[in-house]
Design a protein around this motif. Structure first.
Motif: not given
Ligand SMILES: Nc1ncnc2c1ncn2[C@@H]1O[C@H](COP(=O)(O)OP(=O)(O)OP(=O)(O)O)[C@@H](O)[C@H]1O
Ligand SMILES: Nc1ncnc2c1ncn2[C@@H]1O[C@H](COP(=O)(O)OP(=O)(O)OP(=O)(O)O)[C@@H](O)[C@H]1O
Ligand SMILES: [Mg+2]
Ligand SMILES: [Mg+2]
Lengths: 254, 381, 326, 294, 247
Positions: A95, A97, C182, C186, C326
């Protein structure tokens, strides 16, 4: 119930057809608990397809897959992962970020029942940190805990990737070309990593880097045109004329 | 207000209704003020306006601000029935006056009637009833309705059906079409295959335009024995369609610029400012503003109750309306006219679009007191 | 993270408490409702990376349901709001179930189309009263004590409810659940391989966002005492997108700032000679072309620039603005 | 004989009529698909471009005094030219961003154009009549078809086929498809990708413009004529799946027919039927009827 | 600085370099990835670039091709300055690019992939010749490009540019992820190209492969070329290779 004799992962008659083209055909595969099993073969032999079938990313046209005695032939992808059959991805699969630590925490959350917890603050995740740090130390990423995962160099991402996978406490790991595109330095590093990881787990690995295959695997299956060409230890495989012709070629350096 | 008499218009200046109301309505109000002399009771008269963007919340917050801060005395028009109804309630709360010219919702003088509100030009009941009655009287007795599929359309059709039946006509069929459907061919084919001699559109705005345009395409109402009737058609829409397309259609309106000397005189002055002829609502804004100012003058105060009493007491006579009066429920009672759209050959020039076929008396057109759902009339009777 | 938001949030709250001295409470209420609506929308866009172009469906549903409950069933205001939230959430679950199967632009188009379908349904349903809307709402007493017919009481009630709702959004975003959202944004395949079911998480977030949008709509209907078709149109959906874009995608206070700016702008444009749709269209273009961080995002990066800047090869800040999902 | 209580002529008639609406859906969704294919931009401004096409037709008639045939050529060119300006001035600088920005940008452009047109031409629109050759109707016995509508179906079919052949059966087509995937690499082979991209937008815009001209004699030419249409076309596109141009075309006609039939069998649902079909499709085949990923 | 008209290399008249890169810098957004790369490639020569992951090898090729938006310095192709040119114009000067990860188009069949690059100069291979060279491709010509296996895709990527006729080939890690037999095949292909007089710029991680085919080798680190040596000198550089590549 897994004796060392019955296979931990067992595939029978595994077949996958793409519009008349058989990428994998009537393949039987037995992977014993605790072993490192390598899957090699020329390009297009169907190795990635086998991986996709085993992890339920693709449906098989025919055949049956049993994992630790349980039939997973039609199971949903994420549920297979929960059973402990976990696939490690290519390089981009972190992942980016999130921080390195957060990457691990995400992997730990669900097994610890913190996936759907929306009513608590993120500090509820702090109790995972101890385990997360241990995992990071395991793959020598201890110093990078707070770096952004996307900023890590190639080999480290690979390590993070594997650490995240380990967080699920998988009973079996599937690694698709873990050394692909890596410099010599990183290859050594990752080989070492896989070796360490494999001590307590079953591993199925696709790899073109024969040096690594030789060093790591207990058993090797050679695929060609979707079918099993040979199976055995590295030395047995090397000695096989068919395998030399179809895969190793003249320069079979080890 | 202490220093000025202010009238406000909450208009859709840039949206769907900007042609039929918008700048043109503001201009009409300004002309009324100018013609009145610019002052009343020794105070200057001001016109304020805002673009309510077809949003109720914008309309109501501006109305509040106008009443509270800017001391606006009367709102003389507001787009959208929902906004108008909300503004009329605020008028009650703030003891001010509200006149509705553009919207045709019958609610203003029924369920939502109040002592502060006047519904000045038309309502859908009057349009449907007038068209229904006058057309049947003229021989069109078998009706087929093309109706937009929501409350507005359903009510519109029901009102017209009642009127048709009251004159001995009958409804032979109807079809519902969705709002903004743009394609009416399915509905028109069904209308065509019925034995109706009147095909009526219980629709509004762009829907009506599309329906009429496609009826012409299918050869309905031009050259066959059927007549088209638009229940709600503004002259702006006829202008946008062109006579080629719209010819022969019947429609009801409270006003046409070319009715007599007076209407022509006003309309030509208006034309000079706006570049187009006024429609019934815009003319209504002029007339109602004028009537309001006269009432203020007559009452000697801007206090809404006294002004309202005067407005209801004084008959209205100007180019827009003859012997009109405001009923207790706020309904301005006036005659309605049935027009037929001229063919391009009949027309002598720009904006020469209508030929008057019938006049429907106010009492015949508007909701009778007996049927009213307004509490103000109930108390009275 | 939390620290950096405490001051601006407190400042904003204080400002909102004294704002009725200067502005119309009803106008402020509108801004608050828009802000909550935008925050609900942004919960999806900013944290899950899903751009819903049909959020007016939930806003409008909230408004209609609250209006229905107040005007026709005479429910207490808090119950009416709860009812509005429940129905919006249910609708959100249904639409979400269909929409979260696709991502990115597809998701946007699907929500737009389904939102339009909801609009048509309300248009045709008799209870909505077509163009006249649902009227005759008397808000009554909140929790049996606060008299909502007093504009100030109404304002502070709405302020309290929205503040609570915002706190809830904050909690969700900053929870373990938010963390997974999150992660899914991603790298979804990776999340699946870790055993998460992204569809479930996205659906939960979508439903939640719909519920909050419904609350915003309900509050608006309760305060303006009317529910109309305007709140269900796709133009309304577009407006909430604009608010978020202007305010700044990816910042917690962005939607609030954006809602205040757009709400204020509409009010201002109403009394100016400028044509509102043209200005809003231009604002859209301007934001996309030159101003992608939005007001709050720009303010944030200005503040951060004063602090020593961390320089990484690919700066996450610039990445975030180049990428919605994304 | 009756089918569900409706005479079969009526149903056949509706199928035909549905095909006419489908003609517009097909032309518009084809344009959207081309633009999406190469630019990865969902062109929200497509409805506005369609409207501009119709107004351009009106202008050639009212201002230049030219006939319908001239409009049929001039309007798509004019809209295409406008498309070129939009692509060069705006879209070009956002390709590297998330695709959603393309959607947002074109949404803004649509608002702006429609706002301006309303400001200039008023909301009620402008008159435009059927060209003289196509006045009148064909009575096919089971249904009456205005001649002009027959022409529309023909024009749409021919255009769709021509564009489809152009893209699927020529080198240009493989350039377009390859550039969609990896524009940098395609330019490394010596192909001018930015020209290609611009042409795709221009082509898509011109198709929208052409639909606009074709629509002008049927639908009232107003600034908002494209606004509601575009959402329906989006639903068509989602149902068809963005993968293929033929998908866009076939679904376009198909949805027209489905909508036409709904108007007979259950008019109350005719405004939502396309969305319902889309929802069903999402349940059964999330990638759409002709979509590739699944 | 005025440019010297006389070539500065020794006495022997050298052929003009096909490609000469001087002080090339390149940026991705804010990040500066090439810090002044200087190299040249002579007619018929094979030059290998070695370096760790992220050293900037791929970026060098991309910068020369002009697909990195921001670059500075000088890139001359057959003596012509191209730093301000668009990439499609640069390609037409005779460059053939076989990208990292093969760059096969999923929406095109194998054959369409093969036919995609427009012929930029005469003398490319005919399609029959290509199929003779790579029989696997003939067999799978109608499959979608990315449905081919890794090795097949690599063949396709090379075959594709041979058709277009560019005489200067950029190969970016052509052996990555390939089975040993296939690597041997690729080595044969490269050798064949050498005999036909193509100039090649080869980026590699596979040291053995690179050393087998290269005339000269550059080592890259952090966006610089840190050393260059000929095949003959390779042995004396073994130590520094060890140091820089971790071999
Ligand atoms: N989705 C698909 N559709 C059609 N053919 C496919 C698909 N996936 C794989 N194939 C074909 O199946 C064969 C096996 O492919 P696979 O990717 O499994 O090979 P592999 O052994 O992993 O090769 P490599 O070592 O090059 O990665 C190939 O010939 C490929 O073209
Ligand atoms: N598109 C991009 N955007 C931003 N940074 C990039 C991009 N591509 C490469 N970089 C960065 O540029 C540097 C050089 O990358 P490059 O791909 O040229 O290395 P390389 O030597 O080819 O490595 P590898 O052996 O892994 O292919 C790296 O730090 C990389 O992270
Ligand atoms: Mg593989
Ligand atoms: Mg590289």
């Amino acid at each position: 119930m897994t004796s060392s004799q019955t296979a931990f992962l067992q595939a029978r008659g595994l077949t996958r057809e793409f519009r008349g083209f058989y990428a994998v055909k009537d393949l039987d595969l037995d992977i014993r608990a605790g072993q490192v099993h390598a899957l090699i073969g020329p390009n297009g032999a169907g190795k990635t397809t086998v991986f996709n079938l085993l992890t339920r990313v693709l449906d098989c046209t025919e055949g049956q897959i049993r994992f630790d005695g349980e039939d997973i032939t039609r199971m949903a992808t994420h549920r297979v992962a929960r059973l402990g059959l976990v696939r490690s991805f290519q390089i981009s699969s972190v992942f980016p970020a999130l921080s390195v630590l957060e990457n691990i925490r995400v992997a730990l959350q669900r097994p610890n029942g913190l996936g759907m917890t929306w009513w608590r603050s993120r500090s509820a995740l702090d109790r995972l940190d101890e385990r997360a740090h241990a995992l990071l130390l395991d793959v020598q990423l201890g110093d990078f805990a707070h770096s952004r995962a996307g900023d890590l160099p190639y080999g480290r991402k690979r390590a993070l990737e594997i650490a995240t996978t380990l967080a699920l406490e998988p009973r079996m790991l599937l690694l698709d070309e873990p050394m692909a595109g890596m410099g010599t330095e990183d290859v050594v590093h990752v080989t070492e990593l896989v070796r360490r990881v494999a001590r307590s787990r079953t591993v199925l690995m696709v790899e073109h880097n024969l040096k690594a295959v030789a060093e790591l695997s207990d058993r090797i299956t050679v695929l060609a045109r979707g079918e099993k060409l040979a199976e055995g230890t590295y030395d047995e495989i090397r000695a096989d004329a068919e395998v030399r012709r179809a895969y190793l070629g003249g320069t079979a350096h080890a | 207000g202490p220093d000025a008499i202010k009238v406000g218009l909450l208009m859709d200046m840039t949206g769907n209704y900007s042609d039929v109301a918008g700048r043109g309505s503001v201009t009409a109000a300004e002309m009324a003020v100018e013609d009145f002399g610019g002052t009343v009771l020794g105070k200057p008269i001001e016109v304020v306006h805002a673009d309510m963007q077809n949003k109720v919340d914008i309309a109501t917050s501006i109305a509040r601000e106008w009443f509270d801060v800017d001391a606006v005395d009367a709102i003389v028009d507001s787009n959208m029935s929902s906004a108008g109804l909300a503004v009329s309630e605020i008028a009650v709360e703030k003891d001010r006056l509200m006149i509705m010219n553009i919207s045709g919702s019958p609610r203003f003088t029924n369920e939502s009637c109040n002592p502060n509100t006047i519904h000045y030009v038309y309502d859908t009941y009057a349009l449907a009833t007038s068209t229904g009655k006058a057309v049947v009287r003229g021989g069109g007795d078998k009706w087929f309705f093309v109706t937009v599929d929501y409350t507005f359309g359903h009510d519109f059709q029901a009102q017209a059906e009642d009127a048709v039946a009251s004159e001995g006509g009958e409804t032979v069929g109807s079809v519902l079409v969705p709002l903004n459907a743009s394609d009416y061919s399915s509905a028109l084919i069904q209308a065509q295959s019925s034995d109706a001699n009147v095909i009526a559109f219980a629709t509004a705005g762009a829907d009506t335009s599309n329906a009429i345009k496609q009826a012409a395409e299918f050869g309905i109402g031009q050259g066959d024995d059927r007549q088209l009737a638009g229940l709600l058609v503004y002259i702006n829409e006829v202008d946008a369609l062109g006579l080629e397309t719209a010819q022969g259609m019947l429609l009801t309106s409270a006003f046409y610029w070319d009715l007599d000397e007076e209407t022509r005189a006003f309309s030509e002055r208006y034309m000079e400012k706006m570049g187009k002829m006024p429609n019934m609502s815009q003319a209504g804004v002029y007339s109602s503003t004028m009537h309001y100012l006269k009432a203020v003058e007559a009452a000697g105060t801007e206090n809404y109750a006294e002004v309202m009493a005067k407005m209801k007491e004084m008959p209205i006579n100007d180019f827009f309306v003859k012997d009109g009066y405001i009923r207790e429920d706020g309904r301005m009672m006036r005659d309605m006219y049935l027009f037929r759209v001229k063919s391009p050959e009949e027309s002598t020039g720009a904006w020469d679009y209508y030929e008057k076929v019938a006049t429907i008396e106010a009492e015949d057109a508007f909701t009778p007191v007996s049927e009213s759902r307004c509490y103000l009339l109930k108390e009275e009777s | 993270m939390l620290r950096s938001h405490v001051l601006p949030v407190l400042a904003l709250l204080v400002l909102l408490c004294i704002a009725p001295l200067v502005f119309y409470p009803i106008f402020l209420i509108k801004l608050l409702c828009f802000a909550l609506f935008a925050a609900a929308f942004h919960l999806l866009l900013g944290y899950v990376g899903l751009l819903s172009f049909g959020h007016a469906a939930f806003f409008g549903t909230g408004a209609y349901m609250c209006a229905q409950a107040l005007a026709r069933w005479n429910l207490a205001p808090e119950l009416a709001l709860l009812f509005a939230v429940a129905v919006s959430a249910a609708l959100g679950a249904v639409i979400g179930f269909l929409a979260v199967r696709r991502q990115g632009i597809y998701f946007a188009m699907i929500t737009l189309a389904l939102g339009q379908m909801v609009y048509f349904i309300y248009l045709q349903a008799p209870f909505t009263g077509g163009e006249d809307g649902i009227r005759g709402i008397t808000p009554g007493h909140f929790l049996g004590v606060v008299d909502l017919s007093n504009p100030l009481a109404l304002y502070f009630t709405v302020l309290a409810v929205t503040t609570l709702a915002f706190a809830l959004v904050w909690r969700i975003v900053q929870s373990p659940f938010g963390m997974i959202l999150e992660a899914i944004r991603e790298n979804e395949p990776r999340a699946i391989s870790l055993g998460y079911n992204p569809t479930l998480y996205k659906l939960a977030a979508f439903t939640f966002s719909a519920a909050l949008a419904g609350l915003a709509g309900g509050l608006k209907a309760m305060s303006f005492q009317i529910a109309t078709l305007v709140d269900v149109t796709w133009q309304m959906s577009g407006e909430v997108v604009l608010m978020t874009l202007v305010g700044g995608i990816g910042t917690f206070l962005g939607p609030v700032v954006g809602a205040f700016i757009i709400g204020g702008l509409e009010q201002y444009l109403a009394q100016s000679a400028l044509p509102a749709p043209v200005i809003l269209g231009a604002a859209f273009i301007l934001c996309v072309m030159l101003f992608r961080k939005g007001v709050a995002g720009t303010a944030k990066s200005l503040l951060q620039n004063r602090a020593p800047k961390r320089s990484t090869p690919d700066n996450p800040e610039t990445q975030a603005t180049n990428r919605i999902v994304k | 004989m009756e089918i569900f209580g409706f005479p079969p002529q009526l149903i056949l008639g509706q199928v035909l009529i549905g095909l006419i609406n489908g003609s517009f859906y097909a032309l518009l969704s084809l344009g959207l698909a081309i633009i999406f294919g190469l630019l990865r931009v969902i062109n929200f401004a497509h409805g506005a471009l369609y409207m501009m096409g119709a107004f351009a037709a009106w202008m050639t008639q009212a201002w230049l005094g030219l006939n319908f045939w001239a409009a049929l050529v001039i309007a798509p060119l004019a809209v295409g030219l406008f498309g070129l300006v939009v692509e060069r001035a705006f879209l070009r600088s956002i390709y590297h961003l998330d695709h959603l920005y393309g959607l947002l940008l074109t949404f803004g452009i649509a608002l702006l154009i429609e706002g301006m047109y309303r400001y200039w031409f008023g909301a009620a629109g402008k008159p435009f009549t059927t060209p003289d050759v196509f006045r009148g109707i064909w009575d096919l016995g089971f249904v009456i078809v205005p001649k002009y509508r027959g022409f529309v179906v023909l024009a749409s079919l021919v255009t769709c086929l021509a564009v489809w052949l152009l893209i699927e059966r020529t080198r240009l087509g493989s350039y377009l498809r390859a550039a969609t995937e990896n524009p940098d690499l395609v330019s490394c082979f010596g192909i001018n990708v930015s020209l290609l991209t611009a042409s795709a937008y221009v082509l898509g815009a011109a198709l929208a413009g052409l639909s606009g001209v074709l629509a002008a004699p049927i639908y009232q030419v107003t600034p908002l004529m494209g606004t509601n249409l575009i959402i329906v076309v989006f639903a068509v596109v989602v149902t068809g799946g963005m993968g293929s141009l033929s998908g866009a075309i076939i679904t376009g006609y198909g949805m027209g027919v489905i909508e036409g039939l709904t108007k007979v069998f259950y008019p109350a649902a005719s405004s939502v039927v396309i969305f319902v079909v889309m929802a069903l499709m999402l349940l059964l085949r999330p990638a759409g009827l002709f979509g590739k990923e699944a | 600085m005025p440019k010297s008209a006389v070539p500065t290399w020794g006495e022997r008249p050298m052929p003009d370099p096909v490609l000469s890169v001087t002080d090339l810098h390149a940026w991705y957004g804010e990040s500066h990835v090439l810090h002044g790369v200087t190299l040249d490639l002579k007619e018929g020569e094979t030059l290998a670039i070695l370096g760790r992951n992220g050293a900037g090898k791929t970026s060098t090729l991309r910068a020369i091709m002009g697909v990195i938006p921001r670059r500075s310095g000088s890139v001359k192709i057959h003596g012509r300055e191209t730093i301000r040119q668009k990439s499609h114009a640069i390609a037409r000067l005779g460059l053939a690019y076989v990208p990292e990860e093969r760059g096969i188009f999923a929406s095109l069949t194998a054959q369409e992939n093969l036919l995609l690059p427009p012929v930029i100069s005469p003398g490319g291979l005919a399609i029959e010749e290509i199929y003779e060279l790579f029989p696997n491709l003939a067999e799978r010509r109608n499959s979608p490009g990315t449905r081919l296996s890794g090795g097949e895709q690599q063949m396709l990527a090379i075959a594709r540019v041979l058709r277009a006729g560019g005489r200067t080939i950029f190969l970016d890690e052509p052996t990555e992820g390939l089975a040993p037999v296939i690597v041997e095949r690729i080595a044969e292909v490269v050798a064949m190209l050498k005999t036909r007089g193509y100039s090649m710029l080869l980026v590699e991680q596979n040291l053995a492969f690179a050393q087998a085919v290269a005339d000269r080798t550059c080592v890259m680190e952090h966006g610089h070329i840190i050393e260059t040596f000929t095949a003959a000198d390779a042995d004396s550089h073994a130590a520094s290779l060890q140091n820089h590549l971790g071999v």
